[in-house]
Motif scaffolding. Structure first.
Motif, PDB file in Angstrom:
ATOM      1  N   ALA A 174       0.659  -1.322  -0.005  1.00 37.02           N
ATOM      2  CA  ALA A 174       0.100   0.260  -0.042  1.00 37.02           C
ATOM      3  C   ALA A 174       0.662   0.856  -0.044  1.00 37.02           C
ATOM      4  O   ALA A 174       0.292   2.445  -0.414  1.00 37.02           O
ATOM      5  CB  ALA A 174      -0.794  -0.037   0.787  1.00 37.02           C
ATOM      6  N   GLY A 175       1.860   1.011   0.320  1.00 38.50           N
ATOM      7  CA  GLY A 175       3.100   2.096   0.640  1.00 38.50           C
ATOM      8  C   GLY A 175       3.791   2.590   1.187  1.00 38.50           C
ATOM      9  O   GLY A 175       4.262   3.441   1.824  1.00 38.50           O
ATOM     10  N   ALA A 176       3.512   1.228   2.714  1.00 43.65           N
ATOM     11  CA  ALA A 176       4.506   2.024   4.134  1.00 43.65           C
ATOM     12  C   ALA A 176       6.043   1.816   3.702  1.00 43.65           C
ATOM     13  O   ALA A 176       6.415   0.855   3.145  1.00 43.65           O
ATOM     14  CB  ALA A 176       3.771   0.807   4.948  1.00 43.65           C
ATOM     15  N   ALA A 177       6.810   2.648   4.103  1.00 47.48           N
ATOM     16  CA  ALA A 177       7.936   2.287   3.997  1.00 47.48           C
ATOM     17  C   ALA A 177       8.683   1.973   5.711  1.00 47.48           C
ATOM     18  O   ALA A 177       9.802   1.714   5.150  1.00 47.48           O
ATOM     19  CB  ALA A 177       8.967   4.085   3.691  1.00 47.48           C
ATOM     20  N   GLY A 178       7.650   1.841   7.031  1.00 45.03           N
ATOM     21  CA  GLY A 178       8.815   1.372   8.016  1.00 45.03           C
ATOM     22  C   GLY A 178       7.633   0.582   8.666  1.00 45.03           C
ATOM     23  O   GLY A 178       6.303   0.761   8.142  1.00 45.03           O
ATOM     24  N   TYR A 179       7.576  -0.666   9.260  1.00 47.70           N
ATOM     25  CA  TYR A 179       7.017  -0.851  10.238  1.00 47.70           C
ATOM     26  C   TYR A 179       7.884  -2.369  11.530  1.00 47.70           C
ATOM     27  O   TYR A 179       8.431  -2.626  11.238  1.00 47.70           O
ATOM     28  CB  TYR A 179       6.425  -2.392  10.032  1.00 47.70           C
ATOM     29  CG  TYR A 179       5.101  -3.134   9.984  1.00 47.70           C
ATOM     30  CD1 TYR A 179       3.496  -3.361   9.145  1.00 47.70           C
ATOM     31  CD2 TYR A 179       5.358  -4.079  10.701  1.00 47.70           C
ATOM     32  CE1 TYR A 179       2.928  -3.734   9.027  1.00 47.70           C
ATOM     33  CE2 TYR A 179       3.985  -4.993  11.652  1.00 47.70           C
ATOM     34  CZ  TYR A 179       3.102  -4.758  10.312  1.00 47.70           C
ATOM     35  OH  TYR A 179       2.186  -5.445  10.694  1.00 47.70           O
ATOM     36  N   VAL A 180       6.792  -0.945  12.810  1.00 42.29           N
ATOM     37  CA  VAL A 180       7.380  -1.649  13.520  1.00 42.29           C
ATOM     38  C   VAL A 180       6.628  -2.054  14.766  1.00 42.29           C
ATOM     39  O   VAL A 180       5.421  -1.748  14.899  1.00 42.29           O
ATOM     40  CB  VAL A 180       7.946  -0.624  14.713  1.00 42.29           C
ATOM     41  CG1 VAL A 180       9.556   0.263  13.465  1.00 42.29           C
ATOM     42  CG2 VAL A 180       7.532   0.545  15.038  1.00 42.29           C
ATOM     43  N   LEU A 181       7.327  -2.812  15.894  1.00 43.55           N
ATOM     44  CA  LEU A 181       6.064  -3.441  16.518  1.00 43.55           C
ATOM     45  C   LEU A 181       6.017  -2.784  17.556  1.00 43.55           C
ATOM     46  O   LEU A 181       6.744  -2.365  18.436  1.00 43.55           O
ATOM     47  CB  LEU A 181       6.473  -5.002  17.103  1.00 43.55           C
ATOM     48  CG  LEU A 181       6.792  -5.716  15.607  1.00 43.55           C
ATOM     49  CD1 LEU A 181       6.572  -6.828  16.223  1.00 43.55           C
ATOM     50  CD2 LEU A 181       4.921  -6.030  15.707  1.00 43.55           C
ATOM     51  N   LYS A 182       4.427  -2.521  18.523  1.00 40.18           N
ATOM     52  CA  LYS A 182       4.572  -1.594  19.700  1.00 40.18           C
ATOM     53  C   LYS A 182       5.402  -2.028  21.139  1.00 40.18           C
ATOM     54  O   LYS A 182       6.134  -1.680  22.088  1.00 40.18           O
ATOM     55  CB  LYS A 182       2.537  -1.903  20.395  1.00 40.18           C
ATOM     56  CG  LYS A 182       2.003  -0.983  19.221  1.00 40.18           C
ATOM     57  CD  LYS A 182       0.484  -0.632  19.971  1.00 40.18           C
ATOM     58  CE  LYS A 182       0.240   0.166  18.191  1.00 40.18           C
ATOM     59  NZ  LYS A 182      -1.352  -0.424  19.792  1.00 40.18           N
ATOM     60  N   ASP A 183       5.205  -4.121  20.853  1.00 38.11           N
ATOM     61  CA  ASP A 183       5.662  -4.222  22.351  1.00 38.11           C
ATOM     62  C   ASP A 183       7.092  -4.814  22.212  1.00 38.11           C
ATOM     63  O   ASP A 183       8.046  -5.872  22.911  1.00 38.11           O
ATOM     64  CB  ASP A 183       4.875  -5.747  22.248  1.00 38.11           C
ATOM     65  CG  ASP A 183       4.800  -6.452  21.571  1.00 38.11           C
ATOM     66  OD1 ASP A 183       5.206  -6.597  19.925  1.00 38.11           O
ATOM     67  OD2 ASP A 183       4.423  -7.986  21.717  1.00 38.11           O
ATOM     68  N   ALA A 184       8.243  -4.130  20.834  1.00 36.63           N
ATOM     69  CA  ALA A 184       9.561  -4.137  21.113  1.00 36.63           C
ATOM     70  C   ALA A 184      10.142  -4.277  21.718  1.00 36.63           C
ATOM     71  O   ALA A 184      10.787  -2.998  21.262  1.00 36.63           O
ATOM     72  CB  ALA A 184       9.942  -4.027  19.212  1.00 36.63           C
TER      73      ALA A 184
END
Length: 237
Positions: free
Chosen positions: A105-115
Motif C-alpha cells: 500500500a505504500g508504507a516504508a516502515g513497520y515496527v512492533l509496539k511491544d518490541a
C-alpha cells in the motif's frame, strides 16, 4: 546571512491510533522533538481520511486495527493524495500478510509496539531522512516467507547475475538494513558517515528498481542477495 535553523521547516506528523494511552504516548514523544510538529491525531479511519483530503503531511504514523476499518486504507489514501509522505506502521501485528499489505500500500516502515523500548522519534527521523525502520523480527519473518515461496530451481540461475549488480560495500549495507539497522547504526558499523550510507542506499534502490527499504529487502531476498545468517544474528534470545 539567514541561519539554517531560521529556514528549516518543521516536519509535520499525523497519528492514527485508537488506543488512547498509546496515542497520548506517541503525541508526547513527537512533541518532545523540536524538529517534529504534530498536526493531527485521530482514533479511527474516517476522520483521518477526511483530514488527508485537503491537508498535507510529511509523516504518517498509523496503527492497523482501527474501530472502523484498517490502517491500510489510511496508508492508501495518504499515498494517493500526498505521495511524498513517509509512512510508518506501529502495531501489535507481526502477521506476514499484514506486513506485505502495508508495504504494497505504500508504507516504508513497520515496527512492533511491544518490541522493547521503542524510540519513536528516532524511527520517524530515520524515515524522514530516507530510511525504512523495520523491526528485525518482522524482517526475518517476511524474508523467511519469501524464501520459502521461491522456486528452488530459480534461485541459482539468478544469483550470479544479481550479485554482480552490487558492490561489496552496497551488499554489506543491504544486509545491515535488512536485519533492521538504522542508517546511524550502519554508519557506525562500517565507520562511514550517515550521508555515505544514504548515497549507497539510493544506489541500491536504483539498481534493484525499488523505492523503499521494504521493497529493497524483498527484491534482494527474491534475487538471493541476502545472507540469512546475518539476519539470524540479530534474533532476540
Amino acid at each position: 546571512m539567514m541561519s539554517q535553523a531560521a529556514v528549516r521547516q518543521p516536519i509535520n506528523v499525523m497519528i492514527v491510533e485508537d488506543d488512547n494511552v498509546t496515542r497520548k504516548y506517541l503525541a508526547a514523544a513527537i512533541q518532545s522533538e523540536p524538529a517534529l510538529q504534530l498536526v493531527a491525531s485521530f482514533d479511527s479511519v474516517q476522520p483521518a481520511l477526511a483530514w488527508l483530503v485537503s491537508t498535507p503531511v510529511d509523516l504518517l504514523l498509523t496503527d492497523l486495527g482501527l474501530p472502523d476499518g484498517s490502517g491500510v486504507d489510511v496508508i492508501r489514501a495518504c499515498v494517493g493524495r500526498w505521495p511524498d509522505c513517509g509512512i510508518l506502521v506501529i502495531t501489535m501485528s507481526s502477521d506476514e500478510d499484514s506486513v506485505l499489505a502495508c508495504i504494497e500500500a505504500g508504507a516504508a516502515g513497520y515496527v512492533l509496539k511491544d518490541a522493547g523500548h521503542l524510540d519513536i522519534v528516532r524511527a520517524l527521523m530515520d524515515l524522514h531522512s530516507g530510511g525504512s525502520p523495520i523491526s528485525p523480527l518482522i524482517a526475518r519473518k517476511v524474508l523467511g516467507r519469501m524464501r520459502d515461496a521461491m522456486p528452488a530451481s530459480s534461485a541459482p540461475a539468478s544469483n550470479a547475475d544479481a550479485r554482480s549488480l552490487l558492490t561489496r560495500r552496497e551488499a554489506a549495507i543491504l544486509n545491515l538494513i535488512a536485519r533492521g539497522d538504522s542508517y546511524g547504526e550502519v554508519a557506525r558499523t562500517l565507520s562511514v558517515s550517515v550521508g555515505t550510507v544514504q548515497t549507497h542506499v539510493k544506489n541500491i534502490y536504483g539498481k534493484l528498481s525499488v523505492h523503499s527499504r521494504g521493497e529493497a529487502v524483498f527484491e534482494a531476498q527474491r534475487r538471493g542477495l541476502l545472507r540469512m545468517a546475518t539476519l539470524k544474528a540479530r534474533e532476540p534470545g
